[in-house]
Design a protein around this motif. Structure first.
Motif, short mmCIF file in Angstrom:
data_model
loop_
_atom_site.label_atom_id
_atom_site.label_comp_id
_atom_site.label_asym_id
_atom_site.label_seq_id
_atom_site.Cartn_x
_atom_site.Cartn_y
_atom_site.Cartn_z
N TRP B 77 0.83 -1.20 0.00
CA TRP B 77 0.00 0.00 0.00
C TRP B 77 0.87 1.25 0.00
O TRP B 77 0.43 2.32 -0.38
CB TRP B 77 -0.89 0.04 1.24
CG TRP B 77 -2.01 -0.95 1.21
CD1 TRP B 77 -2.06 -2.14 1.87
CD2 TRP B 77 -3.24 -0.85 0.48
NE1 TRP B 77 -3.24 -2.79 1.59
CE2 TRP B 77 -3.99 -2.01 0.75
CE3 TRP B 77 -3.77 0.12 -0.38
CZ2 TRP B 77 -5.24 -2.23 0.19
CZ3 TRP B 77 -5.02 -0.12 -0.93
CH2 TRP B 77 -5.74 -1.28 -0.64
N HIS B 78 2.08 1.14 0.47
CA HIS B 78 2.91 2.32 0.67
C HIS B 78 4.18 2.31 -0.14
O HIS B 78 4.95 3.26 -0.09
CB HIS B 78 3.30 2.45 2.15
CG HIS B 78 2.13 2.51 3.06
ND1 HIS B 78 1.71 1.44 3.80
CD2 HIS B 78 1.27 3.51 3.34
CE1 HIS B 78 0.66 1.78 4.50
NE2 HIS B 78 0.36 3.02 4.24
N GLY B 79 4.44 1.25 -0.85
CA GLY B 79 5.72 1.11 -1.50
C GLY B 79 6.68 0.35 -0.62
O GLY B 79 6.58 0.42 0.61
N CYS B 80 7.55 -0.43 -1.22
CA CYS B 80 8.47 -1.22 -0.40
C CYS B 80 9.64 -1.70 -1.23
O CYS B 80 9.65 -1.60 -2.46
CB CYS B 80 7.76 -2.41 0.22
SG CYS B 80 7.32 -3.68 -0.97
N THR B 81 10.63 -2.19 -0.55
CA THR B 81 11.76 -2.82 -1.20
C THR B 81 11.89 -4.24 -0.66
O THR B 81 11.91 -4.44 0.55
CB THR B 81 13.07 -2.05 -0.92
OG1 THR B 81 12.84 -0.67 -1.17
CG2 THR B 81 14.18 -2.54 -1.80
N LEU B 82 11.95 -5.19 -1.57
CA LEU B 82 12.07 -6.59 -1.16
C LEU B 82 13.42 -7.12 -1.61
O LEU B 82 13.95 -6.71 -2.65
CB LEU B 82 10.98 -7.44 -1.82
CG LEU B 82 9.53 -7.08 -1.55
CD1 LEU B 82 8.63 -7.90 -2.46
CD2 LEU B 82 9.19 -7.36 -0.10
N GLU B 83 13.94 -8.02 -0.83
CA GLU B 83 15.14 -8.72 -1.28
C GLU B 83 14.75 -10.17 -1.54
O GLU B 83 14.18 -10.84 -0.68
CB GLU B 83 16.22 -8.66 -0.20
CG GLU B 83 17.52 -9.29 -0.65
CD GLU B 83 18.53 -9.31 0.49
OE1 GLU B 83 19.22 -8.31 0.67
OE2 GLU B 83 18.58 -10.32 1.19
N VAL B 84 15.04 -10.63 -2.73
CA VAL B 84 14.66 -11.98 -3.12
C VAL B 84 15.91 -12.80 -3.33
O VAL B 84 16.85 -12.35 -3.98
CB VAL B 84 13.80 -11.96 -4.40
CG1 VAL B 84 13.36 -13.36 -4.74
CG2 VAL B 84 12.62 -11.05 -4.21
N ASN B 85 15.88 -13.99 -2.82
CA ASN B 85 17.08 -14.79 -2.74
C ASN B 85 16.71 -16.24 -2.99
O ASN B 85 15.74 -16.72 -2.42
CB ASN B 85 17.63 -14.66 -1.32
CG ASN B 85 19.10 -14.79 -1.29
OD1 ASN B 85 19.68 -15.36 -2.20
ND2 ASN B 85 19.72 -14.25 -0.25
N ALA B 86 17.45 -16.91 -3.82
CA ALA B 86 17.16 -18.32 -4.03
C ALA B 86 17.59 -19.11 -2.80
O ALA B 86 18.68 -18.90 -2.29
CB ALA B 86 17.90 -18.83 -5.26
N GLY B 87 16.72 -19.96 -2.33
CA GLY B 87 17.06 -20.78 -1.18
C GLY B 87 17.59 -22.12 -1.61
O GLY B 87 17.80 -22.38 -2.80
#
Lengths: 645, 560
Positions: B77-87
Motif C-alpha cells: 500500500w505504501h511502496g516497499c523494497t524486497l530482497e529476493v534470494n534463491a534458497g
C-alpha cells in the motif's frame, strides 16, 4: 591468576558458553556459576571474559550475562567479587545505558540486592563493597535527572516540529489579505495594507536588514538536519527501545520531509534553523537553549507597523498550522509552551498583544469566513476544507509512542502521513457500503486504520498494535508469547513431535481461540515437567497439576479410579499439547489430583516454596530458581533461605 | 569449495543451480509483485523497507520468509523494497520432487530462483480492501442492531482468486481485532488439513505467511499460533457427485456446528463467517445453483461476493439481491442479502493439473511430516541457531484388516451389483455388530450417544437437531462397509478416522467430523494385514474409518 595456557583455555571455554546464553535461562546461568566455582584459580580470566562479554553482547543479552555475574558473586563470592568489582562501575553503566527501560528496572533491582548481604549466609557483609554500589547508584540518579530534563526538552521540540507538519501553509505571505488585525483590536497598530504587493514590499526591509543571519541557507540547514538524523539513527541503532530516541528520529525525519517539500516560509525556516542549531550538541540536555538561542537570533523587532504585523503574523501562522478544529483545546493546553517558539517580542507594547493573540481561543476558527487568510488558503486547496481524521487529536496522551517502531534498516522509510496518531478502529468513519459501486472508490484514509494507526509493531511477526495502553499490554504479552514459544521450540526440537487429532464438534464449539496477547492466568508457573511427580511440589502456590493427555484411546477413556469420572482434555497453548487439568499419574494410574490429595491427605503438599516463580526474571526469581535446583543437585552451592520464610 | 579454479570443473549446466545473487525489487505504492516458486525449490523473501503484505497478512520487516511450491503475490500500500534470494533446494527423504511433474526443470531462472515473477500495477486490492471495510461497517451495524456479523459467501470459477480473497478478508479481519470463522467447502484443496476435507476454523491469530493458512495443532510449539479446525471428510473432488447427496448433508452438518459456535462465541458472532467454495459450483454445471442455494440457506449468507463471472453475478442478483437472509432474526431485523461483483485479479493464474496434484501431495505430506520448508521467520528473536523447522514424526504400524471398520461411499451411479446398498447389511462381518444399524435413524435421539460417545452424558442440542435430517435421507446414504479381504486398492490412499464408533449407522458416520487420517502404505491381502502411517503413536482409535478411495488422489511413496 596466572595467564598460563590452562587459564586461556578455561577463559575460551567460558566465553563460548557465555555466547550461548541468549535468554534468562536459569539452567545455563547456574551451570556457568558452577563452572566459575570450580575454576576459582582462573577467576581473573573468567572475570575478564565476563566483562568483555557484557560489553560486547547485544543489549538484549546483557541482562542474562549480568545475572551470571550476580549468581557468581552471590554463590561463589571471593575472589570473583574482587575481580568483578574492579570494573563493575563501567560494566554496569555501559550495560545500563544500552538496555531498554524494562531491563533497567531489573538491573535496578539487582543492584539493590548487591547492597545487602547474601540472603541466608552468615556473612553480613554486602555482596559488593558499598563503594562500588554507591558509585553506580549516584551515577544512575544523575542520569535519571538528566534524562527527565532531556525528555522535557524533547517534548517541546516535538510539539514544534509536529506543529509544522500538520498543515501545508505554502506561501501564506502571498495571500492578498493579511487582515488578521481586525480580529484583534489594536488601536495603536495601523491597519495593514490590504494590497498584497504592498505588504510584500513592506515585508522585505527587515529581511534584508538582517540578511547575514536571517536568510536561511536551505542547503546548510538540510545538511545540518541530515547529520542530526545520522546521529539519531546511530543512537537508535544502539538503543532501539528508547522511546525518546525514536521520537527524536521521527521528528527529524518529518522535519526533513517538510523542508524538502519547500513548504516553509523564511520565518519558519529561521525558526527551524534555530531549533536545529540548538539540537546540534545533541546529548546535552539543556532545555533552556532553544529559547535562548532563538531569542538571540530573532532580529530586534522595530516598532514600525510593518514589523508589528510581522510579529503578529508569525503566531498567526502557527495557528494556521494547527488544525482549526482542535485549536482552541490545543491552545489551552499548550499556551505556555507555545510561547517559546514565538519570537520573543522586544517591544513591551507589543508583547501583551501577541500573547493575547495566542491565548485567545480563536473565535474566528469555527466560522472560517471571518478569517480571509484561511479562506484564501482553503480556496487554493492548501488547507484542508474539513479536518482530516488523522490530524484530529494531536495531543493524545500517548503521543510519545505514536511513532512507528522504526527498525534499523527500515529507517529510510517514513510513512507518508506526517502525524501518525492513535486511532481506535471504532473511531474511524467507515462509510463503505457493500455494493459494487461503493467498493470501487479508493479509501486511503481507511487503509491507515490497518497500518499507520497501528504503529506499534512486533518485530518478529509484524503484527501491529494500537498505541493505547491496553494494546501496549497486549504487545508485551504477545512478545512474551514469542519468547516462550522460541524457548519451547528449542526444547521441542529434542523430542519427537506429531500432529494432534482434530477435535470433535462439541469440543470445537466449546473451544475459544487462543490469543497470544491474552492474559494466561497462572499458567506460567506450569513447568514442562509438572507431571505430578515430586517436582510438582516445587511449583507455585497454586496447586495446579496436569499431565499430557495420553494418545492411547483406551487410556484416554479410563476414568479416575477414585471418582470414576472421565478426564477432560483441554488444549494448552502453554504446553502446545492436549492436557488433563487436575490430573496426577501415580504408578500406571491416572487420578484427579484433587481426588488423590483427598484420599492420601498428606500427599504431595503443593505449596512448599511460595517463591514467585513467574518469568519476571528478576534476581529474586533467579535466586528462587537456583534454590529449587539445589534441592536435586548435589553441588555445594551456597544455599540461601527465602526472604519470605 | 572456495578454492580458486575448482568451480571450473563443474559442468556449465549446473550454473543455474548456483546460488543466484540476491535481487532487490522495489515496488511503488499500490503495486504487487507476483511470483511463482516450483515445488522442490525455495525462494527467500525479505522486506527491506516499506510495508508489504501477502494476501492481506503483513510481512515483518527484516525477517526472511521462505516460499516453496506456491504462486502468490506481495502487495504494498505504501511502496516497499524486497530482497529476493534463491534458497536451498528441498531434498525430500525419498527424492520426492513434485515439481518434476511439470516436466521442465523446476528451478526458474527469474529473480531469486522464482519460476516466474513480475511486478503488476493493476490490482483489485482497492476493491478487496473496501470489501473488508464494508464488512467492518456491517459488523458495527450488526452489533448495534443485535444481529450476527455478516456471513460472506465467495463465488467464482476455478482459479479466480476465491481463496486468496478469503485470505485477504480473514487477514484484515484479524488485523482489525476480529475473529472470523472461515469455512472451506472446496474438497479439491484443504484448509489446515488434507484435500477432501471440508473445514471450519475460527481465526484469531495471524495467517501463516509461508504455509498457506497455517497449521493445525501439533504436540509441540509452532512459531505461528496453530489454528484449530473442525474437519469433515468428503472423499471426492466433485461436490456435485451423486447429485450432491453426500456433499449436501455434510455441508448442513458443518453449518450447524458453525452456527453452534457462533451462538456461544461472542467474538465470532460479531465478526461473522467467510465461506470459500469450490469453483465448480460457479461454472454453470447442473446442480451448481441448487448447491449454492443450499449453502446460502444453511449458512444464512448475508453477502455474496462474485469474482470474475458476469453471468453468475447477474443470476445471483436476480435470485438473491435484497432478499431477506435465512437467519432466524432476518424478519425481525430486516436483514437483506447483498450481492457484489468483484474484479478478478490479473495475477490469477491457471494452476495446471500437475501443480494442483503437487499442492495436494504436499498438503498430505505436511499433515504427517510437518513443514517441508524450514521456516526462519521467528528464529531471529532467539538469536540462537535453533532451527524452527517443525518436523513431525508419524507412526507406522501394522493393523489387522478385520479389526478395522472401513467404510466406503458407493455412489449409486457406479454399477457394482454386489454393492447395492442395504441398511441391514451394515456391519455384517463386524464382530461387534449389535444390530443397532438396522434402525437407520428412525429414532434420532437414540443414536446421539453413539455419535459422541465421549460426551454421552450431555447430548448437545446440536446433535439432536443435526440428526433430524437423518430419517429423511438416512436410507439412501451410499456408505458401505468394505468387506474383507483387504482390497489392494487401499494402498497409497487415506483413511479418515471419524469420531463415530465403528458400528454407527451410515448417516452418523457420514455426518461425523473426523479426528485425523491414516495413510495406507501397503496391503497384504492374504494375511489380512495393512501397514498404515498414523500421525500419532499408540493404538489407532477404534472408530469408523472412511476410505478416500478416489479422493484425495494416491500419494505414492509417502513411506519409504
Amino acid at each position: 591468576m596466572s595467564s598460563g595456557l590452562a587459564s586461556d583455555e578455561v577463559a575460551e571455554d567460558y566465553k563460548n558458553s557465555l555466547e550461548d546464553l541468549t535468554s534468562n535461562d536459569r539452567f545455563q546461568i547456574s551451570n556457568l556459576t558452577v563452572i566459575a566455582k570450580e575454576n576459582t584459580e582462573h577467576a581473573m580470566a573468567i572475570s575478564r571474559v565476563l566483562e568483555n562479554h557484557i560489553r560486547t553482547t547485544p543489549p538484549a543479552q546483557k541482562l542474562p550475562a549480568l545475572y551470571v555475574v550476580d549468581s557468581i558473586v552471590k554463590n561463589v563470592g571471593t575472589p570473583y567479587t574482587l575481580f568483578l568489582g574492579r570494573n563493575m562501575y563501567q560494566t554496569f553503566m555501559n550495560a545500563y545505558t544500552l538496555v531498554d527501560s524494562q531491563t533497567r528496572k531489573k538491573l535496578d533491582e539487582m543492584l539493590k540486592t548487591w547492597k545487602e548481604s547474601v540472603p541466608g549466609s552468615l556473612d553480613t557483609k554486602p555482596v559488593f563493597p558499598p563503594e562500588i554500589t554507591r558509585g553506580i547508584e549516584s551515577a544512575l540518579i544523575k542520569a535519571r535527572t538528566a534524562a527527565l530534563q532531556q525528555q522535557q526538552a524533547r517534548s517541546q521540540q516535538d510539539l514544534l516540529g509536529r506543529g509544522r507538519g500538520t498543515g501545508t501553509p505554502t506561501g501564506w505571505t502571498n495571500s492578498p489579505t493579511p487582515q488578521t488585525a481586525p480580529r484583534h483590536p489594536q488601536p495603536n497598530v495601523p491597519r495593514p495594507n490590504n494590497n498584497g504587493h504592498g505588504y510584500d514590499a513592506a515585508r522585505i526591509p527587515p529581511q534584508t536588514q538582517h540578511n547575514s543571519h536571517q536568510d536561511v541557507d536551505l542547503a546548510a540547514l538540510n545538511r545540518d538536519i541530515d547529520s542530526l538524523i545520522a546521529t539519531a539513527r546511530s543512537d537508535f541503532a544502539n538503543n532501539p527501545l528508547d522511546n525518546s530516541v525514536q521520537q527524536r528520529l521521527k521528528a527529524l525525519l518529518d522535519l526533513q520531509g517538510i523542508l524538502q517539500r519547500q513548504e516553509l516560509t523564511q520565518e519558519q525556516l529561521r525558526l527551524v534553523r534555530d531549533q536545529v542549531s540548538a539540537l546540534a550538541p545533541a546529548p546535552k540536555p539543556v532545555p533552556a537553549i532553544p529559547q535562548a538561542s532563538m531569542a538571540a537570533n530573532i532580529p530586534p523587532v522595530s516598532t514600525t507597523p510593518v514589523s508589528n504585523i510581522l510579529a503578529q503574523q508569525l503566531p498567526q501562522a502557527f495557528q494556521q498550522l494547527l488544525n482549526p478544529g482542535t485549536l482552541g483545546e490545543l491552545l489551552k493546553v499548550t499556551a505556555a509552551r507555545q510561547q517559546q517558539p514565538t519570537p520573543p517580542p522586544q517591544n513591551p507594547l507589543l508583547y501583551p498583544k501577541v500573547t493575547a493573540n495566542m491565548n485567545t481561543p480563536p473565535p474566528a476558527v469555527p466560522t472560517p469566513a471571518e478569517n480571509p487568510l484561511i479562506a484564501a488558503l482553503k480556496a487554493r486547496g492548501l488547507l484542508p476544507a474539513t479536518p482530516v481524521p488523522t490530524a484530529s487529536n494531536p495531543l493524545m496522551p500517548s503521543v510519545p509512542s505514536a511513532f512507528p517502531f522504526i527498525v534499523p534498516g527500515q529507517v529510510r522509510y517514513t510513512p507518508p502521513i506526517s502525524t501518525p496518531h492513535a486511532i481506535n478502529a471504532s473511531e474511524i468513519k467507515l462509510g463503505v457500503q457493500m455494493n459494487t459501486v461503493s467498493i470501487k472508490i479508493p479509501q486511503p484514509t481507511l487503509i491507515i486504520s490497518l497500518y499507520e494507526a497501528r504503529s506499534n509493531r512486533c518485530g518478529t511477526c509484524g503484527r501491529r498494535f494500537l498505541t493505547t495502553e491496553e494494546d501496549k499490554e497486549k504487545k508485551a504479552r504477545h512478545l512474551d508469547w514469542h519468547f516462550k514459544t522460541n524457548q519451547r521450540m528449542a526444547e521441542a526440537a529434542k523430542r519427537a513431535q506429531n500432529r494432534s487429532w482434530y477435535v470433535d464438534e462439541r469440543d470445537w464449539i466449546k473451544s475459544r481461540e487462543f490469543g497470544d496477547d491474552l492474559e494466561i492466568p497462572e499458567s506460567d508457573a506450569q513447568g514442562e515437567s509438572g507431571a505430578g511427580s515430586g517436582s510438582a511440589a516445587a511449583k507455585k502456590s497454586l496447586p495446579k497439576q496436569w499431565i499430557r493427555a495420553p494418545n492411547d484411546a483406551a487410556l484416554r477413556n479410563t476414568p479416575c479410579p477414585i471418582c470414576q469420572e472421565k478426564f477432560e482434555s483441554t488444549w494448552s497453548e502453554d504446553v502446545q499439547d492436549w492436557i488433563w487439568q487436575d490430573a496426577i499419574k501415580v504408578g500406571n494410574r491416572v487420578y484427579h489430583a484433587s481426588c488423590y490429595a483427598e484420599v492420601t491427605k498428606d500427599g504431595p503438599a503443593p505449596a512448599r516454596g511460595s517463591t514467585p516463580l513467574g518469568r519476571t526474571g528478576t534476581p529474586d526469581s533467579v535466586l528462587g530458581k537456583r534454590k529449587a535446583e539445589d534441592n536435586d543437585s548435589p553441588s555445594h552451592v551456597r544455599i540461601k533461605t527465602e526472604p519470605s520464610l | 569449495m572456495s578454492l580458486p579454479g575448482l568451480e571450473l570443473t563443474q559442468p556449465t549446466a549446473d550454473r543455474p543451480f548456483a546460488a543466484a545473487p540476491p535481487t532487490q525489487i522495489s515496488l511503488s505504492q499500490g503495486t504487487e509483485w507476483r511470483f511463482e516458486v516450483a515445488f522442490g525449490t525455495t525462494v527467500r523473501v525479505k522486506l527491506l523497507a516499506g510495508t508489504a503484505e501477502l494476501f492481506g497478512t503483513e510481512l515483518a520487516p527484516s525477517q526472511t520468509y521462505t516460499f516453496s511450491g506456491t504462486k502468490a503475490a506481495i502487495y504494498t500500500w505504501h511502496g516497499c523494497t524486497l530482497e529476493v534470494n534463491a534458497g536451498d533446494a528441498v531434498s525430500s527423504l525419498d527424492g520426492f520432487l513434485p515439481g518434476e511433474v511439470n516436466g521442465s526443470a523446476a528451478r526458474g531462472l527469474s529473480a531469486g530462483g522464482c519460476q516466474s515473477e513480475y511486478t503488476a500495477e493493476e490490482t483489485p486490492m482497492v476493491e478487496y480492501a473496501n470489501v473488508h471495510f464494508a464488512l467492518e461497517e456491517m459488523r458495527q451495524q450488526a452489533k448495534a442492531a443485535g444481529r450476527d456479523g455478516p456471513r460472506v459467501l465467495i463465488l467464482g470459477p476455478e482459479d479466480a482468486g476465491k481463496t486468496s480473497l478469503a485470505k485477504i478478508l480473514t487477514a484484515y479481519g484479524v488485523k482489525s481485532g476480529r475473529q472470523p470463522i472461515v469455512v472451506n467447502l472446496d474438497p479439491s484443496e484443504g484448509m489446515l488439513s488434507v484435500p477432501g476435507t471440508l473445514t471450519a476454523t475460527a481465526f484469531r491469530n495471524m495467517i501463516d505467511i509461508e504455509q498457506g493458512w497455517g497449521s493445525s495443532p501439533m504436540s509441540g510449539p509452532s512459531p505461528v499460533p496453530v489454528k484449530l479446525p473442525l474437519v469433515y471428510f468428503y472423499p471426492s473432488q466433485n461436490p456435485l457427485e451423486a447429485d450432491g447427496m453426500i456433499y449436501r448433508p455434510i455441508v448442513s452438518r458443518l453449518a450447524l456446528s458453525v452456527m453452534g459456535r457462533m451462538a456461544e462465541d461472542e467474538d465470532s458472532r460479531e465478526t461473522g463467517i467467510i465461506v470459500d467454495t469450490p469453483g465448480i459450483l460457479s461454472q454453470g454445471k447442473a446442480g451448481g445453483l441448487q448447491m449454492i442455494n443450499h449453502i446460502i440457506t444453511e449458512f444464512s449468507i448475508s453477502t455474496i461476493l462474485v469474482i470474475g463471472s458476469e453471468r453468475l453475478y447477474s443470476t445471483m442478483v436476480k435470485d438473491y439481491d435484497n432478499k431477506p437472509t435465512s437467519s432466524a432474526s432476518a424478519v425481525a431485523t430486516d436483514e437483506r442479502i447483498s450481492v457484489v461483483k468483484l474484479s478478478k485479479s490479473g495475477g490469477c493464474v491457471d494452476r495446471d493439473v500437475g501443480f494442483m496434484k503437487a499442492v495436494r501431495e504436499s498438503q498430505i505430506r505436511t499433515y504427517f511430516f510437518g513443514n517441508s520448508v524450514p521456516s526462519t521467520a521467528s528464529s531471529a528473536l532467539s538469536l540462537s541457531a535453533t532451527s524452527t523447522l517443525v518436523t513431525l514424526s508419524p507412526h507406522a504400524t501394522q493393523l489387522d484388516f478385520n479389526s478395522l471398520a472401513i467404510y466406503n461411499y458407493i455412489p449409486p451411479t457406479v454399477d457394482e451389483d454386489e454393492d447395492e446398498y442395504d441398511p441391514s447389511q451394515l456391519g455384517t462381518g463386524d464382530p461387534f455388530f449389535t444390530g443397532g444399524g438396522e434402525g437407520g435413524g428412525v429414532d434420532p435421539s437414540s443414536h446421539d450417544p453413539n455419535q459422541q460417545p465421549s460426551h454421552s452424558d450431555e447430548p448437545g442440542s446440536t446433535e439432536a437437531t443435526a440428526s433430524s435430517s437423518a430419517p429423511i435421507d438416512g436410507l439412501s446414504v451410499p456408505l458401505k462397509k468394505v468387506p474383507g479381504p483387504a482390497p489392494s486398492l487401499l494402498a497409497n490412499t487415506l483413511l479418515a478416522i471419524t469420531h463415530a464408533p465403528p458400528n454407527a449407522p451410515a448417516p452418523a458416520i457420514r455426518d461425523a467430523s473426523i479426528m485425523g487420517f491414516l495413510y495406507v502404505a501397503d496391503v497384504d491381502g492374504e494375511k489380512g494385514k495393512v501397514r498404515v502411517l498414523a500421525p500419532i503413536g499408540g493404538r489407532v482409535p477404534s472408530r469408523a474409518l472412511v476410505w478416500g478411495k478416489k479422493w484425495p488422489d494416491e500419494v505414492v511413496g509417502l513411506v519409504g
